[in-house]
Design a protein around this motif. Structure first.
Motif, PDB file in Angstrom:
ATOM      1  N   ARG A 465       0.905  -1.202  -0.076  1.00 23.62           N
ATOM      2  CA  ARG A 465      -0.172  -0.042   0.092  1.00 23.62           C
ATOM      3  C   ARG A 465       0.723   1.174   0.036  1.00 23.62           C
ATOM      4  N   ILE A 466       0.598   2.085  -0.853  1.00 21.25           N
ATOM      5  CA  ILE A 466       1.474   3.306  -1.166  1.00 21.25           C
ATOM      6  C   ILE A 466       0.570   4.406  -0.839  1.00 21.25           C
ATOM      7  N   CYS A 467       0.887   5.462   0.011  1.00 18.59           N
ATOM      8  CA  CYS A 467       0.224   6.663  -0.046  1.00 18.59           C
ATOM      9  C   CYS A 467       0.419   7.757  -1.187  1.00 18.59           C
ATOM     10  N   ILE A 468      -0.730   7.948  -1.722  1.00 13.02           N
ATOM     11  CA  ILE A 468      -0.542   8.881  -2.898  1.00 13.02           C
ATOM     12  C   ILE A 468      -0.744  10.522  -2.170  1.00 13.02           C
ATOM     13  N   ALA A 469      -1.918  10.525  -1.354  1.00 12.89           N
ATOM     14  CA  ALA A 469      -2.128  11.906  -0.619  1.00 12.89           C
ATOM     15  C   ALA A 469      -3.024  11.743   0.348  1.00 12.89           C
ATOM     16  N   GLU A 470      -3.499  12.682   1.117  1.00 13.03           N
ATOM     17  CA  GLU A 470      -4.587  12.880   1.714  1.00 13.03           C
ATOM     18  C   GLU A 470      -5.346  13.730   1.210  1.00 13.03           C
ATOM     19  N   ARG A 471      -6.652  13.831   1.052  1.00 12.28           N
ATOM     20  CA  ARG A 471      -7.492  14.689   0.399  1.00 12.28           C
ATOM     21  C   ARG A 471      -8.401  15.232   1.163  1.00 12.28           C
ATOM     22  N   ASP A 472      -8.659  16.832   0.890  1.00 15.23           N
ATOM     23  CA  ASP A 472      -9.764  17.383   1.530  1.00 15.23           C
ATOM     24  C   ASP A 472     -11.174  17.182   0.838  1.00 15.23           C
ATOM     25  N   MET A 473     -12.087  16.468   1.472  1.00 11.19           N
ATOM     26  CA  MET A 473     -13.418  16.303   1.044  1.00 11.19           C
ATOM     27  C   MET A 473     -14.245  17.459   1.422  1.00 11.19           C
ATOM     28  N   GLY A 474     -15.288  17.998   0.551  1.00  9.38           N
ATOM     29  CA  GLY A 474     -16.218  19.000   0.988  1.00  9.38           C
ATOM     30  C   GLY A 474     -17.425  18.903   0.371  1.00  9.38           C
ATOM     31  N   TRP A 475     -18.490  19.651   1.053  1.00  7.42           N
ATOM     32  CA  TRP A 475     -19.675  19.954   0.309  1.00  7.42           C
ATOM     33  C   TRP A 475     -19.440  21.014  -0.749  1.00  7.42           C
ATOM     34  N   ILE A 476     -19.779  20.947  -1.852  1.00  8.71           N
ATOM     35  CA  ILE A 476     -19.591  21.652  -2.937  1.00  8.71           C
ATOM     36  C   ILE A 476     -21.033  22.288  -3.482  1.00  8.71           C
ATOM     37  N   THR A 477     -20.958  23.715  -3.458  1.00 11.29           N
ATOM     38  CA  THR A 477     -22.279  24.132  -4.312  1.00 11.29           C
ATOM     39  C   THR A 477     -21.779  25.229  -5.300  1.00 11.29           C
ATOM     40  N   GLY A 478     -22.866  25.361  -6.238  1.00  9.17           N
ATOM     41  CA  GLY A 478     -22.691  26.437  -7.204  1.00  9.17           C
ATOM     42  C   GLY A 478     -23.287  27.761  -6.963  1.00  9.17           C
ATOM     43  N   LEU A 589       5.755   3.395 -11.248  1.00  7.28           N
ATOM     44  CA  LEU A 589       4.728   3.992 -10.550  1.00  7.28           C
ATOM     45  C   LEU A 589       5.525   4.876  -9.353  1.00  7.28           C
ATOM     46  N   LYS A 590       6.455   4.160  -8.822  1.00  7.56           N
ATOM     47  CA  LYS A 590       7.427   4.837  -7.768  1.00  7.56           C
ATOM     48  C   LYS A 590       8.033   6.034  -8.243  1.00  7.56           C
ATOM     49  N   LYS A 591       8.674   6.117  -9.326  1.00  4.88           N
ATOM     50  CA  LYS A 591       9.397   7.061  -9.982  1.00  4.88           C
ATOM     51  C   LYS A 591       8.322   8.185 -10.056  1.00  4.88           C
ATOM     52  N   ILE A 592       7.003   8.059 -10.558  1.00 12.91           N
ATOM     53  CA  ILE A 592       6.190   9.242 -11.007  1.00 12.91           C
ATOM     54  C   ILE A 592       5.673   9.815  -9.484  1.00 12.91           C
ATOM     55  N   LEU A 593       5.384   8.827  -8.516  1.00 14.23           N
ATOM     56  CA  LEU A 593       4.677   9.503  -7.346  1.00 14.23           C
ATOM     57  C   LEU A 593       5.855  10.251  -6.637  1.00 14.23           C
ATOM     58  N   LEU A 594       7.026   9.823  -6.917  1.00 14.94           N
ATOM     59  CA  LEU A 594       8.240  10.603  -6.023  1.00 14.94           C
ATOM     60  C   LEU A 594       8.532  11.793  -6.770  1.00 14.94           C
ATOM     61  N   SER A 595       8.010  11.955  -8.125  1.00 13.37           N
ATOM     62  CA  SER A 595       8.752  12.995  -8.961  1.00 13.37           C
ATOM     63  C   SER A 595       8.371  14.392  -8.331  1.00 13.37           C
ATOM     64  N   GLY A 607      -5.588  21.425  -1.752  1.00 12.80           N
ATOM     65  CA  GLY A 607      -6.191  20.390  -1.117  1.00 12.80           C
ATOM     66  C   GLY A 607      -5.890  19.072  -0.906  1.00 12.80           C
ATOM     67  N   TYR A 608      -4.429  19.022  -1.103  1.00 13.73           N
ATOM     68  CA  TYR A 608      -3.922  17.798  -0.581  1.00 13.73           C
ATOM     69  C   TYR A 608      -2.916  17.786   0.295  1.00 13.73           C
ATOM     70  N   ASN A 609      -2.875  17.025   1.349  1.00 17.83           N
ATOM     71  CA  ASN A 609      -1.662  16.616   2.079  1.00 17.83           C
ATOM     72  C   ASN A 609      -0.577  15.699   1.677  1.00 17.83           C
ATOM     73  N   LEU A 610       0.525  16.157   1.459  1.00 21.51           N
ATOM     74  CA  LEU A 610       1.551  15.444   0.622  1.00 21.51           C
ATOM     75  C   LEU A 610       2.410  14.941   1.560  1.00 21.51           C
ATOM     76  N   SER A 611       2.392  14.886   2.731  1.00 17.19           N
ATOM     77  CA  SER A 611       3.638  14.378   3.818  1.00 17.19           C
ATOM     78  C   SER A 611       3.823  13.150   3.376  1.00 17.19           C
ATOM     79  N   GLN A 612       3.083  12.216   2.942  1.00 20.31           N
ATOM     80  CA  GLN A 612       3.551  10.778   2.952  1.00 20.31           C
ATOM     81  C   GLN A 612       3.258  10.376   1.410  1.00 20.31           C
ATOM     82  N   MET A 613       3.343  11.226   0.497  1.00 30.52           N
ATOM     83  CA  MET A 613       3.321  11.033  -0.662  1.00 30.52           C
ATOM     84  C   MET A 613       4.421  10.056  -1.254  1.00 30.52           C
ATOM     85  N   GLY A 614       4.008   8.772  -1.885  1.00 30.39           N
ATOM     86  CA  GLY A 614       5.064   8.098  -2.495  1.00 30.39           C
ATOM     87  C   GLY A 614       5.403   6.916  -1.476  1.00 30.39           C
ATOM     88  N   GLN A 615       5.189   6.979   0.185  1.00 30.30           N
ATOM     89  CA  GLN A 615       5.662   6.203   1.044  1.00 30.30           C
ATOM     90  C   GLN A 615       4.833   4.886   1.105  1.00 30.30           C
TER      91      GLN A 615
END
Ligand SMILES: Nc1nc2c(c(=O)[nH]1)N[C@H]1C(S)=C(S)[C@@H](COP(=O)(O)OP(=O)(O)OC[C@H]3O[C@@H](n4cnc5c(N)ncnc54)[C@H](O)[C@@H]3O)O[C@H]1N2
Ligand code: MOO
Length: 617
Positions: A465-478, A589-595, A607-615
């Motif tokens: 399992r590799i972390c891509i990011a943590e994402r902020d999800m929300g209620w979206i209105t127009g 995949l590794k190479k792209i995630l760590l690029s 809107g992404y927390n990248l502290s664990q990106m690619g780990q």
């Protein structure tokens, strides 16, 4: 009156009717060889000169008379004097008639300024290119009806041919129709659409050696259409009218063609691409091709390309195929030959393929397709697991460098694909959005390289399992909503039109749970079953005001300037089988995630927390 009944002529038969109804006698013209690439020869071409024209040195060294070196050896080297016994010569230099061979410079020992020594004999004509070695005067160098390639231009010039006789290119009129269509470069107003099939046709025509004549958009007026087709027929060798070929109240093409000439057929038994009109006006083919871009693209290939091949008297292009295992059932339409755009990848030593979503209006499905699955008229369905023959659009090498990811959707994943080829040349990423359970099945069956999940749970043996990011999800209105939505219960507000992701998506489950926790068991927002396949597409509907509320990542709300209120934070993880992770695909995949490029893309989206990106997590 509209014609609402279309024929259902099998494609091969339709093509046969078209090709037998027209006859071409293209004139010949002389063009300079330097501009002849892609042109088709009208006659066999004969060499006018030999290449090389005279005997010449094939190596750098000295030109000698072989006789002089007879008996030369280490013990008895032969001493030669420059100007009398030898001259220095370079590759390509004319060999003076006094000499008959060349000794490579590596074998020449310089004694002093005027003399050299050689300690082995040489055969007469050694390292000498004979006149006409490449091509001899009088030889046939190219046959008639040969499409001139860059290398052919080379041989023509080598053989002293500066002008070559070729067949005139067919001039093909392109007439896009539709009052709402606006050619590239002009501003668009609401209700207008960009005309782009014309440009696609133009480039396809150039690719097959025709001369496109883009004649501008014809409005939906019968008299004007008739006038424009007539003019185009007078000016061109063939005419392609686009759109207005179906059964709509403004689909005049079939009627106009009937008045101007003979309509051979209207409607072929294919999906997409059914409403094709094939006519002959003043002995010239006039094709009405459907407006939907996928249909337009396919029907061009079926009918226009073969017409141009007939013009030149060329054979048909060969189709490259590959056998692949289907990831899911693929359904055809009764009574029609189907053309399905397919994602194709190479997973664990096997080609696998899945159909791309989207109807005949979805150009992106053709852009993304690596191959086509043709379902013959008498086949209704191919089953998951079945091996099928795919017609390749992309080279096999590109397919072997395609990573197929299944699972949940996120805009950041687009950028994983977008940056793939920058950090790993030749590589690309394709995605298939599906629920997690389905995705696990796909992954375990070897139907994809990796699975994107939004829940962090235990990782089964045999997977990482590799972390891509943590994402902020929300209620979206127009802009259609005045009071912001800040919790699941707000989604139930009367009058709000919700737009959802497909069944099985994590968002659906989470909202349901949230509603249940607030004693709203069984209630769902208005529009619960209205589904878009990606966050981008759902946000486009909010932005246009055809929906009011969605739940999604901050990144899409930011892009569209929509109102976003935080709902929850969740991981975006990648599950990869160890067998894939430790192979080239995993390394890529590794190479792209760590690029840095991917990281920057995530920062730009927001809107992404990248502290664990690619780990590994
Ligand atoms: N009642 C029926 N409606 C339709 C039928 C049918 O049999 N019965 N056939 C459908 C099919 S299948 C097709 S394909 C389309 C094609 O119809 P037309 O050829 O008349 O095309 P339009 O309606 O004018 O255009 C459709 C759509 O395509 C796009 N388009 C058109 N021209 C261009 C262009 N030059 N560049 C880019 N995009 C273009 C545009 O989005 C149009 O809205 O008819 C169905 N309807
Ligand atoms: O013929 Mo239409 O082209 O099926 O989509």
């Amino acid at each position: 009156m509209r014609n609402t009944r279309l024929d259902s002529i099998p494609r091969d038969e339709a093509l046969h009717q078209l090709l037998t109804a027209v006859d071409f006698h293209p004139e010949k013209e002389e063009v300079s060889v330097s501009n002849a690439c892609g042109r088709v020869t009208s006659h066999p071409v004969i060499a006018e000169r030999s290449m090389p024209p005279h005997a010449s040195a094939a190596m750098d060294g000295i030109a000698v008379q072989a006789e002089m070196l007879q008996g030369a050896s280490l013990e008895k080297p032969v001493l030669l004097r420059e100007g009398r016994d030898f001259i220095y010569i370079n590759t390509g230099d004319l060999l003076p008639s006094a000499f008959d061979s060349v000794v490579m410079i590596e074998k020449v020992k310089v004694v002093d300024k005027d003399r050299v020594q050689v300690d082995e004999p040489v055969n007469p004509w050694k390292h000498v290119r004979q006149p006409g070695e490449d091509v001899a005067e009088g030889e046939v160098i190219l046959s008639a009806r040969h499409t001139i390639r860059p290398v052919d231009q080379g041989v023509l010039l080598a053989a002293g041919v500066e002008q070559v006789s070729v067949l005139r290119r067919p001039r093909v009129g392109i007439l896009p129709t539709g009052s709402e269509m606006v050619p590239p470069g002009l501003p668009l107003e609401r209700g207008q659409l960009r005309e782009f099939n014309g440009t696609v046709f133009k480039s396809l025509l150039e690719e097959c050696g025709a001369e496109p004549d883009y004649r501008g958009v014809v409005p939906d007026r019968k008299e004007i259409l008739s006038q424009e087709i007539s003019r185009a027929v007078d000016m061109c060798d063939m005419v392609v009218v686009n759109a207005g070929s179906s059964a709509g109240s403004r689909d005049f093409t079939p009627k106009v063609l009937q008045d101007l000439g003979d309509v051979l057929l209207h409607g072929v038994a294919t999906r997409p691409g059914k409403p094709v009109v094939i006519a002959v006006v003043k002995g010239k083919p006039v094709l009405g091709l459907p407006g939907y871009p996928v249909s337009a693209y396919l029907s061009f290939d079926w009918f226009v390309r073969p017409l141009i091949q007939k013009w030149y008297g060329l054979g048909r292009d060969s189709v490259h195929v590959v056998s692949a295992r289907l990831n899911q059932d693929v359904q055809g339409k009764m009574g029609a030959e189907d053309f399905i755009r397919m994602q194709t990848a190479y997973v664990n030593g096997e080609y696998v393929a899945s159909p791309l979503p989207g109807g005949a209006g979805v150009t992106m499905s053709v852009v993304r397709a690596a191959s086509w699955l043709r379902i013959p008229q008498d086949v209704q369905r191919y089953h998951a697991g079945e091996r099928v023959t795919l017609e390749l659009v992309k080279p096999l090498e590109a397919i072997r460098k395609t990573l197929l990811l299944a699972g949940c959707d996120d805009p950041l994943l687009d950028w994983l694909g977008a940056e793939a080829s920058t950090c790993c040349p030749g590589w690309s990423i394709q995605r298939e959005v599906m629920e997690e359970e389905e995705g696990w099945k796909r992954l375990r069956n070897g139907g994809c390289h990796a699975l994107v999940v939004y829940r962090r749970a235990g990782t089964p043996d045999g997977f990482v399992r590799i972390c891509i990011a943590e994402r902020d999800m929300g209620w979206i209105t127009g802009s259609t909503v005045s009071k912001p939505v800040t919790c699941a219960a707000d989604l139930l507000r009367p009058g709000l039109r919700f737009i959802n992701l497909p069944p099985g998506s994590g968002i659906r489950e989470r909202i349901k749970r949230m509603l249940e926790a607030k004693q709203n068991v069984g209630s769902v927002p208005n529009g619960w079953e209205r589904v878009e396949t990606s966050h981008w597409k759902a946000a486009a509907s909010l932005s246009e005001g055809t929906a009011d509320v969605m739940v999604g990542p901050y990144s899409v709300a930011k892009h569209y300037g929509l109102i976003w209120r935080p709902a929850w934070v969740e991981p975006l993880d990648l599950i990869v089988p160890v067998t894939v992770w430790e192979e080239t695909a995993g390394n890529t995949l590794k190479k792209i995630l760590l690029s840095q490029a991917f990281r920057s893309a995530a920062q730009r989206l927001g809107g992404y927390n990248l502290s664990q990106m690619g780990q590994l997590v």
